[in-house]
Enzyme design. Structure first.
Site, short mmCIF file in Angstrom:
data_model
loop_
_atom_site.label_atom_id
_atom_site.label_comp_id
_atom_site.label_asym_id
_atom_site.label_seq_id
_atom_site.Cartn_x
_atom_site.Cartn_y
_atom_site.Cartn_z
N GLY A 44 0.84 -1.19 0.00
CA GLY A 44 0.00 0.00 0.00
C GLY A 44 0.88 1.24 0.00
CD GLN A 49 3.30 5.82 2.66
OE1 GLN A 49 2.37 5.26 2.11
NE2 GLN A 49 4.29 5.16 3.25
CB CYS A 88 4.88 2.21 7.46
SG CYS A 88 4.45 3.71 6.57
CG LEU A 89 6.75 1.10 1.47
CD1 LEU A 89 6.21 1.45 0.09
CD2 LEU A 89 7.93 0.14 1.37
CG HIS A 130 -0.85 1.33 7.23
ND1 HIS A 130 0.05 0.86 8.15
CD2 HIS A 130 -0.15 2.16 6.40
CE1 HIS A 130 1.25 1.40 7.90
NE2 HIS A 130 1.15 2.18 6.84
CD GLU A 131 -1.16 2.56 2.70
OE1 GLU A 131 -0.70 3.71 2.61
OE2 GLU A 131 -0.47 1.58 3.03
CG HIS A 134 0.17 6.89 5.34
ND1 HIS A 134 1.30 7.37 5.97
CD2 HIS A 134 0.39 5.56 5.17
CE1 HIS A 134 2.17 6.37 6.16
NE2 HIS A 134 1.63 5.26 5.69
NI NI Z 1 2.44 3.36 5.70
#
Ligand code: NI
Length: 161
Positions: A44, A49, A88-89, A130-131, A134
């Site tokens: 995701g 991000q 998470c990236l 989660h996204e 963000h």
């Molecule tokens: Ni994330």
């Protein structure tokens, strides 16, 4: 090519705004987001991000089709909640169990501007939440109990000094 913003970048803490034009530029951005997500081996990715404060995220869970969520709204969440290990990236190298509702109903638009509603369970429900966080400047580490969050952030700082 966009790069991934990591913990400490202000843009990860700001609320995103709605997309107003479903144009070729949006489609380009969405396909860039899929590329950045794949390059990072993620499932995701939300626009903030990569430094873009727009309400867009993309998801590609194993065995499912790639999905685009523009201007998403979570309409309903299940009472049942479960812990699950998240990463998470934007917080590389850190994994921790986060408790979230098992199922969510989400309404969003695809990159063509077509509205859809989806009842998500399992890993898809997890990633969607989660996204969605963000887009509001919230990271998964914020959802950990305080003691655990401090330990995890200390570990992160040590690794990324
Ligand atoms: Ni994330």
């Amino acid at each position: 090519m966009y790069d991934i913003k990591t913990l400490g970048a202000d843009v990860l803490r700001e609320p995103a705004s709605d997309v107003t034009a479903f144009d070729p530029e949006l489609k380009r951005l969405v396909s860039e987001m899929f590329m950045v997500m794949k390059r990072g081996d993620g499932i995701g990715l939300a626009a903030p991000q990569i430094g873009i404060l727009k309400n867009i995220f993309v998801v590609h869970v194993n065995g499912d089709t790639p999905r685009v969520f523009v201007n998403p709204e979570i309409l309903e969440t299940s009472m049942e909640q479960s812990p699950y290990e998240e990463g998470c990236l934007s917080v590389p190298g850190i994994y921790a169990e986060v408790t979230r509702p098992d199922r969510v109903r989400v309404q969003a638009y695809n990159e063509e501007g077509k509205r859809f509603t989806i009842d998500a369970g399992g890993l898809l429900a997890r990633v969607v939440q989660h996204e969605y966080d963000h887009l509001r400047g919230v990271l998964f580490v914020d959802r950990l109990p305080e003691g655990k969050r401090e330990r995890v952030l200390r570990m992160y700082k040590k690794r990324h000094r």
